[in-house]
Design a protein around this motif. Structure first.
Motif, mmCIF file in Angstrom:
data_model
loop_
_atom_site.group_PDB
_atom_site.id
_atom_site.type_symbol
_atom_site.label_atom_id
_atom_site.label_comp_id
_atom_site.label_asym_id
_atom_site.label_seq_id
_atom_site.Cartn_x
_atom_site.Cartn_y
_atom_site.Cartn_z
ATOM 1 N N PRO A 145 16.245 5.949 7.166
ATOM 2 C CA PRO A 145 17.352 6.918 7.263
ATOM 3 C C PRO A 145 17.170 8.134 6.352
ATOM 4 C CG PRO A 145 18.210 4.673 7.174
ATOM 5 C CD PRO A 145 16.734 4.589 6.912
ATOM 6 N N TRP A 146 16.643 7.915 5.129
ATOM 7 C CA TRP A 146 16.512 9.054 4.225
ATOM 8 C C TRP A 146 15.439 10.040 4.694
ATOM 9 C CZ3 TRP A 146 15.046 4.060 2.799
ATOM 10 C CH2 TRP A 146 13.681 3.840 2.712
ATOM 11 N N ALA A 147 14.530 9.598 5.576
ATOM 12 C CA ALA A 147 13.474 10.491 6.055
ATOM 13 C C ALA A 147 14.007 11.569 6.999
ATOM 14 C CB ALA A 147 12.386 9.678 6.754
ATOM 15 N N ARG A 148 15.224 11.402 7.491
ATOM 16 C CA ARG A 148 15.801 12.381 8.406
ATOM 17 C C ARG A 148 16.469 13.549 7.686
ATOM 18 N NH1 ARG A 148 19.064 7.700 11.725
ATOM 19 N NH2 ARG A 148 17.266 6.371 12.210
ATOM 20 N N SER A 149 16.456 13.522 6.358
ATOM 21 C CA SER A 149 17.171 14.555 5.602
ATOM 22 C C SER A 149 16.403 15.862 5.526
ATOM 23 C CB SER A 149 17.449 14.053 4.177
ATOM 24 O OG SER A 149 16.231 13.783 3.493
ATOM 25 N N THR B 98 0.803 -1.222 0.000
ATOM 26 C CA THR B 98 0.000 0.000 0.000
ATOM 27 C C THR B 98 0.837 1.274 0.000
ATOM 28 O OG1 THR B 98 -0.126 0.027 2.427
ATOM 29 C CG2 THR B 98 -1.846 -1.178 1.233
ATOM 30 N N ALA B 99 2.174 1.147 0.064
ATOM 31 C CA ALA B 99 3.028 2.348 0.094
ATOM 32 C C ALA B 99 2.858 3.141 -1.192
ATOM 33 C CB ALA B 99 4.485 1.958 0.284
ATOM 34 N N LEU B 100 2.932 4.456 -1.056
ATOM 35 C CA LEU B 100 2.711 5.341 -2.187
ATOM 36 C C LEU B 100 3.882 5.261 -3.160
ATOM 37 C CD1 LEU B 100 0.283 7.301 -2.624
ATOM 38 C CD2 LEU B 100 1.849 9.138 -2.055
ATOM 39 N N HIS B 101 3.578 5.424 -4.437
ATOM 40 C CA HIS B 101 4.616 5.435 -5.462
ATOM 41 C C HIS B 101 5.567 6.612 -5.218
ATOM 42 C CE1 HIS B 101 6.549 5.470 -9.400
ATOM 43 N NE2 HIS B 101 5.975 4.303 -9.656
ATOM 44 N N ALA B 102 6.870 6.349 -5.310
ATOM 45 C CA ALA B 102 7.855 7.397 -5.035
ATOM 46 C C ALA B 102 7.750 8.544 -6.036
ATOM 47 C CB ALA B 102 9.263 6.804 -5.059
ATOM 48 N N TRP C 233 5.340 11.334 -4.916
ATOM 49 C CA TRP C 233 5.896 12.308 -3.968
ATOM 50 C C TRP C 233 6.757 13.346 -4.688
ATOM 51 C CZ3 TRP C 233 3.480 12.913 0.155
ATOM 52 C CH2 TRP C 233 3.031 11.861 0.955
ATOM 53 N N TRP C 234 7.534 12.926 -5.680
ATOM 54 C CA TRP C 234 8.374 13.877 -6.393
ATOM 55 C C TRP C 234 7.544 14.833 -7.234
ATOM 56 C CZ3 TRP C 234 13.133 15.586 -6.011
ATOM 57 C CH2 TRP C 234 14.063 14.834 -5.295
ATOM 58 N N LEU C 235 6.476 14.343 -7.864
ATOM 59 C CA LEU C 235 5.617 15.252 -8.624
ATOM 60 C C LEU C 235 4.937 16.261 -7.706
ATOM 61 C CD1 LEU C 235 3.957 12.857 -11.240
ATOM 62 C CD2 LEU C 235 5.660 14.635 -11.653
ATOM 63 N N TRP C 236 4.517 15.792 -6.532
ATOM 64 C CA TRP C 236 3.906 16.715 -5.566
ATOM 65 C C TRP C 236 4.895 17.780 -5.124
ATOM 66 C CZ3 TRP C 236 5.533 16.954 -0.376
ATOM 67 C CH2 TRP C 236 4.776 17.777 0.455
ATOM 68 N N ALA C 237 6.117 17.360 -4.786
ATOM 69 C CA ALA C 237 7.125 18.322 -4.311
ATOM 70 C C ALA C 237 7.554 19.274 -5.420
ATOM 71 C CB ALA C 237 8.336 17.569 -3.764
ATOM 72 N N LEU C 238 7.699 18.772 -6.645
ATOM 73 C CA LEU C 238 8.071 19.650 -7.745
ATOM 74 C C LEU C 238 6.961 20.643 -8.065
ATOM 75 C CD1 LEU C 238 9.896 17.149 -10.134
ATOM 76 C CD2 LEU C 238 10.915 18.888 -8.658
ATOM 77 N N CYS D 146 11.247 22.281 -0.490
ATOM 78 C CA CYS D 146 10.332 21.419 -1.242
ATOM 79 C C CYS D 146 11.052 20.182 -1.767
ATOM 80 C CB CYS D 146 9.710 22.206 -2.393
ATOM 81 S SG CYS D 146 8.568 23.508 -1.886
ATOM 82 N N VAL D 147 12.274 20.362 -2.271
ATOM 83 C CA VAL D 147 13.063 19.204 -2.716
ATOM 84 C C VAL D 147 13.409 18.310 -1.529
ATOM 85 C CG1 VAL D 147 15.238 18.509 -3.796
ATOM 86 C CG2 VAL D 147 13.954 20.432 -4.717
ATOM 87 N N GLY D 148 13.697 18.922 -0.377
ATOM 88 C CA GLY D 148 13.963 18.120 0.818
ATOM 89 C C GLY D 148 12.759 17.319 1.260
ATOM 90 N N ALA D 149 11.551 17.853 1.049
ATOM 91 C CA ALA D 149 10.340 17.092 1.378
ATOM 92 C C ALA D 149 10.239 15.848 0.520
ATOM 93 C CB ALA D 149 9.113 17.982 1.198
ATOM 94 N N ALA D 150 10.575 15.957 -0.771
ATOM 95 C CA ALA D 150 10.556 14.773 -1.633
ATOM 96 C C ALA D 150 11.595 13.752 -1.193
ATOM 97 C CB ALA D 150 10.792 15.189 -3.080
ATOM 98 N N ASN D 151 12.767 14.216 -0.796
ATOM 99 C CA ASN D 151 13.802 13.285 -0.328
ATOM 100 C C ASN D 151 13.393 12.577 0.954
ATOM 101 O OD1 ASN D 151 16.591 13.415 -1.848
ATOM 102 N ND2 ASN D 151 15.729 15.464 -1.926
#
Length: 383
Positions: free
Chosen positions: A56-60, A10-14, A17-22, A134-139
């Motif tokens: 780990p990447w969520a802490r960026s 059920t995890a969202l497609h990555a 998230w990038w389209l939303w952040a961009l 915004c880019v950091g939110a996608a990361n």
């Protein structure tokens, strides 16, 4: 639509998230209103706070916020020392001006520092900081390894390099935290330059071990192997990809510029079509297969559509009410929050409702205990 717990299925497609952040970043590039930029930062921060995992990447995200603050500080320092192109009447301070040769006409060091120039620099730095956030939110929200699986075959090798680079820093931070905790448990100091030197060798050793394991895993999976394709297909692929990327760059410049929205969208769509065709042809050289390919679901479409809607509404607002999106620094006036552009930015909060909720440590522990109890009950003989 209630959001389920995020699992492997059920995890969202990555890419969503990038389209939303961009989309949020595009909206940030269209305005210098500090109130709208602050609202964008709040929207991105809230979605990250309620939907990021413990990976780990969520802490960026915090690092990108700090980087944005550094960018604002650097922009203000440059405006203070080197001056600003904005004229002003409110003098804050007059610095000693350094005489420069004739060939450096238009550049000055020192001189009069005005409030209008500093406000203009603040607006400009805040816009760039919002883009970084915004880019950091996608990361922080998108799983880089799952994003790699969704890339076209022609971009697989480049995507692997990007994913390795993106995950190196979070793993390095996690290793440092783990070793510092181990030193505290042993009664050794974990702060200071000497402690940092003693932690550096184990961290370097762990990084080398991970690199060797990664190289072995990549070699075992056939990384870098390619199939033979005709020369005409290779030339067509290069022409389509290069032409498409140039069209995307020109179309994006037209959309982000104040004058160019008329030709920007058609050129962007044509460039995307050519680039996708080139990537599809280039993918014929890839001989890899995908296990459990990532799929777009209705929630991923809603998340991506929310970011695209924010970008589109902001671009439309820039054409209909440009003064609200670009408050003047001269004459010095207080910015005003425009109502319907601010309401358009709130559409970016949709992922906080429709995206799957991350599994909390309490939920994970409860699930583990339930599974352990069920296995124990199956092993016990019936009485």
């Amino acid at each position: 639509m209630s959001a389920p717990q995020a699992t492997r299925t059920t995890a969202l497609h990555a890419g969503a998230w990038w389209l939303w952040a961009l989309g949020l970043a595009t909206a940030a590039s269209r305005t210098t209103n500090p109130l709208l930029l602050g609202l964008l930062v709040g929207v991105a921060g809230y979605v990250v706070a309620v939907r990021r995992t413990e990976a780990p990447w969520a802490r960026s995200y915090g690092a990108f916020v700090k980087l944005g603050l550094v960018v604002i500080g650097i922009r203000l320092v440059f405006a203070f020392v080197l001056g600003s192109p904005i004229p002003g009447t409110h003098t804050l301070v007059t610095l000693p001006e350094v005489p420069l040769p004739d060939w450096a006409e238009g550049v000055r060091i020192g001189g009069r520092v005005t409030a209008e120039g500093m406000v203009f620099a603040l607006y400009d730095g805040l816009k760039l900081a919002t883009l970084l956030i915004c880019v950091g939110a996608a990361n922080a929200l998108a799983n880089p390894s799952r994003l790699l699986k969704s890339l076209p075959g022609a971009l697989y090798e480049a995507g692997v390099a990007v994913v390795v680079a993106m995950t190196f820093a979070p793993n390095l931070v996690a290793d440092v935290q783990r070793l510092r905790a181990a030193r505290r448990l042993r009664g050794r100091p974990d702060r200071g330059f000497r402690a940092l030197l003693q932690v550096g060798l184990p961290v370097l050793e762990g990084a080398l071990e991970r690199s060797v394991a990664l190289a072995a895993a990549m070699d075992a999976r056939g990384y870098g192997r390619s199939a033979r394709v005709p020369r005409a297909v290779r030339h067509t692929t290069s022409a389509l990809t290069l032409g498409g990327l140039l069209g995307v760059c020109a179309g994006t410049y037209g959309l982000l510029g104040d004058t160019g929205a008329g030709y920007g969208l058609p050129l962007l769509l044509a460039g995307l079509a050519a680039a996708l065709a080139g990537l599809w042809l280039g993918g014929r050289r890839s001989v890899r297969t995908r296990y459990r390919p990532e799929r777009w679901g209705p929630r991923a479409c809603l998340v991506a559509a929310s970011g695209i809607a924010v970008a589109g509404l902001t671009i439309w607002a820039g054409g209909s009410a440009p003064a609200a999106l670009h408050p003047p620094a001269y004459p010095l006036t207080a910015p005003v929050l425009p109502l319907w552009p601010a309401a358009a930015l709130l559409v970016g909060l949709l992922p906080a409702v429709v995206a799957p909720a991350p599994a909390t440590p309490v939920t994970t522990a409860a699930t583990t205990r339930t599974a352990t109890t069920a296995r124990t009950a199956q092993k016990e003989p019936s009485q």
